[in-house]
Design a protein around this motif. Structure first.
Motif, mmCIF file in Angstrom:
data_model
loop_
_atom_site.group_PDB
_atom_site.id
_atom_site.type_symbol
_atom_site.label_atom_id
_atom_site.label_comp_id
_atom_site.label_asym_id
_atom_site.label_seq_id
_atom_site.Cartn_x
_atom_site.Cartn_y
_atom_site.Cartn_z
ATOM 1 N N ASP A 14 27.933 35.710 68.222
ATOM 2 C CA ASP A 14 27.307 36.246 67.010
ATOM 3 C C ASP A 14 26.486 37.499 67.283
ATOM 4 N N ASN A 15 25.976 37.630 68.505
ATOM 5 C CA ASN A 15 25.123 38.778 68.839
ATOM 6 C C ASN A 15 25.910 40.027 69.202
ATOM 7 N N ILE A 16 27.215 39.884 69.377
ATOM 8 C CA ILE A 16 28.030 41.052 69.722
ATOM 9 C C ILE A 16 27.977 42.058 68.569
ATOM 10 N N GLY A 17 27.645 43.279 68.893
ATOM 11 C CA GLY A 17 27.636 44.341 67.893
ATOM 12 C C GLY A 17 26.376 44.434 67.060
ATOM 13 N N ARG A 18 25.402 43.562 67.271
ATOM 14 C CA ARG A 18 24.144 43.650 66.522
ATOM 15 C C ARG A 18 23.428 44.951 66.861
ATOM 16 N N LEU A 19 22.971 45.665 65.824
ATOM 17 C CA LEU A 19 22.281 46.936 66.051
ATOM 18 C C LEU A 19 20.760 46.812 65.965
ATOM 19 N N ASP A 20 20.263 45.658 65.548
ATOM 20 C CA ASP A 20 18.812 45.516 65.441
ATOM 21 C C ASP A 20 18.190 45.305 66.818
ATOM 22 N N ILE A 21 16.867 45.325 66.868
ATOM 23 C CA ILE A 21 16.168 45.192 68.148
ATOM 24 C C ILE A 21 15.456 43.838 68.257
ATOM 25 N N GLY A 22 15.729 42.933 67.335
ATOM 26 C CA GLY A 22 15.122 41.614 67.391
ATOM 27 C C GLY A 22 15.709 40.778 68.517
ATOM 28 N N VAL A 23 14.956 39.791 68.959
ATOM 29 C CA VAL A 23 15.392 38.875 70.006
ATOM 30 C C VAL A 23 15.333 37.460 69.451
ATOM 31 N N SER A 24 16.442 36.750 69.529
ATOM 32 C CA SER A 24 16.532 35.408 68.966
ATOM 33 C C SER A 24 16.339 34.346 70.045
ATOM 34 N N LEU A 25 15.511 33.362 69.749
ATOM 35 C CA LEU A 25 15.386 32.203 70.632
ATOM 36 C C LEU A 25 16.472 31.199 70.277
ATOM 37 N N LEU A 26 17.022 30.563 71.296
ATOM 38 C CA LEU A 26 18.042 29.550 71.059
ATOM 39 C C LEU A 26 17.337 28.251 70.699
ATOM 40 N N PRO A 27 17.482 27.767 69.465
ATOM 41 C CA PRO A 27 16.785 26.534 69.063
ATOM 42 C C PRO A 27 17.227 25.343 69.901
ATOM 43 N N GLN A 28 16.333 24.381 70.047
ATOM 44 C CA GLN A 28 16.664 23.180 70.786
ATOM 45 C C GLN A 28 16.096 21.964 70.069
#
Length: 261
Positions: A144-158
């Protein structure tokens, strides 16, 4: 510093995360990371009865390394020590890499020594299912993150770890395995996301054609995905089955369980 159960739990978690992060290096001869596990075993042994289940945790991980290296004798040795110290995760012993050992009479004898309650068996199934689910979530997040142009960083929920009082201390061993898996997957996801974010930041500063509107849309979409993933992780929380037995009984017959996939 004097060792405590809590400090050794933290140390074991650290060692397991390193092993999971190293990947193939973790099972290479001479570079298998087993020194950290042997250290945990020695220090847990010194704690006496309070540290016995951590001895089992160390030996169960050494068993896994031996299986990965194809060392059947070492695998049986460490499984023997783990079972003696309270290891009773009969679910993981049905994972594909371990199935070849099912024909070894020494392995079968060790399996037959283990005892478990139905309530703990339910949790063992959940813990291993969650490891598989989070691994798939990590792979999907990477796509899903391939090609994202934003600069946000997502945490992987657990999903939250179970908080029920287990009937056997062997459950605590597999809880550490899940916690280490969660940490390793989250660290890998965050590292990759930081690299993408940093690259996008640099490109946005030097590329006059940078598509800022799309970057904004990508950020909104990522936030929506993060929210849905967190809700899904929360919904996966372990719920103890009413009436699940708490009497120690032999593990289900070898070969009768299916490892979660």
């Amino acid at each position: 510093m004097v060792d405590t159960v809590n400090s050794l739990v933290a140390r074991l978690h650290e060692v397991l995360v390193a092993l999971l992060t190293d990947g193939a290096t973790a099972v290479a001869p001479g570079r298998d990371g087993s020194a950290g596990l042997h250290d945990v075993v020695a220090r847990a042994t010194a704690l006496g009865p309070d540290g016995t289940w951590l001895v089992g945790a160390g030996h169960s991980s050494l068993f896994g390394l031996a299986v990965a290296r194809g060392q059947a004798d070492q695998a049986v040795f460490h499984l023997d020590a783990a079972v003696t110290a309270g290891f009773n995760d009969c679910v993981v012993l049905h994972a594909d890499p371990i199935r070849p050992l099912h024909h070894d009479p020494r392995f079968r004898a060790l399996y037959e020594r283990m005892r478990v309650t139905q309530a703990d068996l339910d949790e063992f199934h959940w813990l291993h299912q969650e490891m598989q689910t989070m691994s798939r979530e990590a792979q999907q997040a990477s796509v899903d993150n391939i090609g994202r142009l934003d600069i946000g960083v997502s945490l992987l929920p657990q999903a939250p770890l179970p908080t029920r009082e287990p009937n056997t201390l062997g459950v605590l061993i597999t809880r550490i395995d899940l916690a280490a898996t969660q940490t390793a997957l989250r660290q890998a996801a965050v590292k990759a996301d930081f690299q993408r974010s940093s690259g996008n930041t640099s490109l946005s500063l030097i590329d006059d054609s940078w598509d800022q509107p799309r970057a904004t849309r990508d950020a909104w979409h990522a936030d929506e995905l993060d929210t849905r993933r967190q809700q899904a992780a929360d919904a996966r929380a372990f719920v103890e089955r009413p009436g699940a037995g708490t009497t120690l009984v032999p593990c289900p017959p070898l070969g009768s369980l299916t490892y979660p996939g």
